[in-house]
Design a protein around this motif. Structure first.
Motif, PDB file in Angstrom:
ATOM      1  N   ASN A 222       0.827  -1.193   0.000  1.00  0.00           N
ATOM      2  CA  ASN A 222       0.000   0.000   0.000  1.00  0.00           C
ATOM      3  C   ASN A 222       0.868   1.253   0.000  1.00  0.00           C
ATOM      4  N   TRP A 223       0.578   2.146  -0.939  1.00  0.00           N
ATOM      5  CA  TRP A 223       1.160   3.496  -0.938  1.00  0.00           C
ATOM      6  C   TRP A 223       0.099   4.453  -0.420  1.00  0.00           C
ATOM      7  N   ALA A 224       0.475   5.354   0.472  1.00  0.00           N
ATOM      8  CA  ALA A 224      -0.535   6.241   1.044  1.00  0.00           C
ATOM      9  C   ALA A 224       0.098   7.568   1.470  1.00  0.00           C
ATOM     10  N   PRO A 225      -0.621   8.677   1.253  1.00  0.00           N
ATOM     11  CA  PRO A 225      -0.167   9.970   1.789  1.00  0.00           C
ATOM     12  C   PRO A 225      -0.489  10.058   3.268  1.00  0.00           C
ATOM     13  N   PHE A 226       0.235  10.902   3.972  1.00  0.00           N
ATOM     14  CA  PHE A 226      -0.066  11.144   5.383  1.00  0.00           C
ATOM     15  C   PHE A 226       0.125  12.617   5.684  1.00  0.00           C
ATOM     16  N   MET A 227      -0.524  13.051   6.757  1.00  0.00           N
ATOM     17  CA  MET A 227      -0.420  14.443   7.184  1.00  0.00           C
ATOM     18  C   MET A 227      -0.826  14.555   8.638  1.00  0.00           C
ATOM     19  N   TRP A 228      -0.080  15.311   9.394  1.00  0.00           N
ATOM     20  CA  TRP A 228      -0.544  15.730  10.712  1.00  0.00           C
ATOM     21  C   TRP A 228      -0.224  17.206  10.888  1.00  0.00           C
ATOM     22  N   LEU A 229      -1.107  17.888  11.582  1.00  0.00           N
ATOM     23  CA  LEU A 229      -1.011  19.349  11.706  1.00  0.00           C
ATOM     24  C   LEU A 229      -1.449  19.774  13.088  1.00  0.00           C
ATOM     25  N   THR A 230      -0.706  20.699  13.661  1.00  0.00           N
ATOM     26  CA  THR A 230      -1.075  21.319  14.931  1.00  0.00           C
ATOM     27  C   THR A 230      -1.024  22.839  14.753  1.00  0.00           C
ATOM     28  N   TYR A 231      -2.150  23.496  15.007  1.00  0.00           N
ATOM     29  CA  TYR A 231      -2.219  24.950  14.890  1.00  0.00           C
ATOM     30  C   TYR A 231      -2.577  25.530  16.249  1.00  0.00           C
ATOM     31  N   LYS A 232      -1.733  26.416  16.730  1.00  0.00           N
ATOM     32  CA  LYS A 232      -1.935  27.036  18.030  1.00  0.00           C
ATOM     33  C   LYS A 232      -2.854  28.238  17.882  1.00  0.00           C
ATOM     34  N   VAL A 233      -4.075  28.092  18.423  1.00  0.00           N
ATOM     35  CA  VAL A 233      -5.061  29.158  18.322  1.00  0.00           C
ATOM     36  C   VAL A 233      -4.820  30.212  19.396  1.00  0.00           C
ATOM     37  N   GLY A 234      -4.542  29.770  20.614  1.00  0.00           N
ATOM     38  CA  GLY A 234      -4.286  30.674  21.726  1.00  0.00           C
ATOM     39  C   GLY A 234      -3.308  30.045  22.687  1.00  0.00           C
ATOM     40  N   LYS A 235      -3.149  30.667  23.846  1.00  0.00           N
ATOM     41  CA  LYS A 235      -2.188  30.159  24.819  1.00  0.00           C
ATOM     42  C   LYS A 235      -2.550  28.760  25.310  1.00  0.00           C
ATOM     43  N   GLN A 236      -3.828  28.468  25.422  1.00  0.00           N
ATOM     44  CA  GLN A 236      -4.268  27.179  25.939  1.00  0.00           C
ATOM     45  C   GLN A 236      -5.170  26.424  24.957  1.00  0.00           C
ATOM     46  N   THR A 237      -5.217  26.855  23.719  1.00  0.00           N
ATOM     47  CA  THR A 237      -6.080  26.239  22.720  1.00  0.00           C
ATOM     48  C   THR A 237      -5.287  25.937  21.457  1.00  0.00           C
ATOM     49  N   SER A 238      -5.475  24.739  20.947  1.00  0.00           N
ATOM     50  CA  SER A 238      -4.809  24.357  19.707  1.00  0.00           C
ATOM     51  C   SER A 238      -5.718  23.438  18.907  1.00  0.00           C
ATOM     52  N   LEU A 239      -5.506  23.407  17.620  1.00  0.00           N
ATOM     53  CA  LEU A 239      -6.264  22.571  16.696  1.00  0.00           C
ATOM     54  C   LEU A 239      -5.329  21.514  16.122  1.00  0.00           C
ATOM     55  N   ARG A 240      -5.751  20.242  16.189  1.00  0.00           N
ATOM     56  CA  ARG A 240      -4.923  19.146  15.683  1.00  0.00           C
ATOM     57  C   ARG A 240      -5.689  18.342  14.641  1.00  0.00           C
ATOM     58  N   MET A 241      -4.965  17.957  13.602  1.00  0.00           N
ATOM     59  CA  MET A 241      -5.559  17.170  12.534  1.00  0.00           C
ATOM     60  C   MET A 241      -4.583  16.068  12.125  1.00  0.00           C
TER      61      MET A 241
END
Length: 195
Positions: A171-190
């Motif tokens: 199997n060939w597959a793409p991958f991605m992970w992302l962390t975006y810091k919204v504020g001092k105590q809040t972040s978005l992860r994908m």
């Protein structure tokens, strides 16, 4: 058990390696007895089934990962190439030995193959990944491509017709992970793995 090792490599800042290993083992044993009585009203007959069984299941698994990070240009720009090798294996075994009693209540010395089974299952996945990582003050992401061959087999020692021969899927597959810091105590992860 688990092992984690990280090391920064000199002389180039940002160049590093990491090693992560894990191993687990499980072992379970059970014993049981059952008595079944069946009435056949139309035939005017009954049957008795007196059995004892010994169940034993055990499994072990491992995972190992090696990662190498190489900075692109000035490390302060936060751009890196990442290379990773991973191997994960699971080995699961299960034995169910069932002994049926005769009319005198004496159990047979050999397992009753109609009610017994013995499985040996294996699953091994290896992968090689190449990715691009970018780190900024508020954003940290890694995107790339992985190649994963998976080998599987299942063996039934009592009923060979149920055995699944060893086979491998690529199997060939793409991958991605992302962390975006919204504020001092809040972040978005994908995360994304296109398997």
């Amino acid at each position: 058990g688990e092992l984690i090792y990280n090391r920064q490599l000199t002389p180039k800042p940002g160049r590093s390696i990491s090693v992560h290993g894990r191993y687990n083992f499980d072992n379970t044993t059970e014993q049981g007895n059952s008595i079944d009585k069946t009435w056949y009203y139309l035939l005017g007959d009954t049957t008795d089934l007196n059995q004892t069984s010994n169940d034993h299941s055990w499994s072990n698994g491992y995972s190992a990962r090696f990662t190498y990070t190489e900075p692109i240009g000035n490390p302060e720009k936060g751009m890196f190439l990442t290379f990773a090798l991973r191997s994960q294996g699971n080995f699961r075994n299960a034995d169910k030995y069932t002994y049926t009693a005769d009319e005198l209540g004496d159990y047979s010395l050999t397992p009753d193959t109609a009610y017994s089974n013995s499985f040996r299952n294996m699953n091994i996945t290896n992968s090689a990944q190449v990715g691009f990582r970018h780190v900024t003050r508020n954003l940290n992401y890694n995107v790339g491509l992985s190649f994963e061959p998976t080998t599987t087999s299942s063996q039934d020692l009592f009923k060979p017709q149920n055995t699944i021969a060893t086979y491998t899927v690529y199997n060939w597959a793409p991958f991605m992970w992302l962390t975006y810091k919204v504020g001092k105590q809040t972040s978005l992860r994908m995360w994304y793995n296109g398997r």
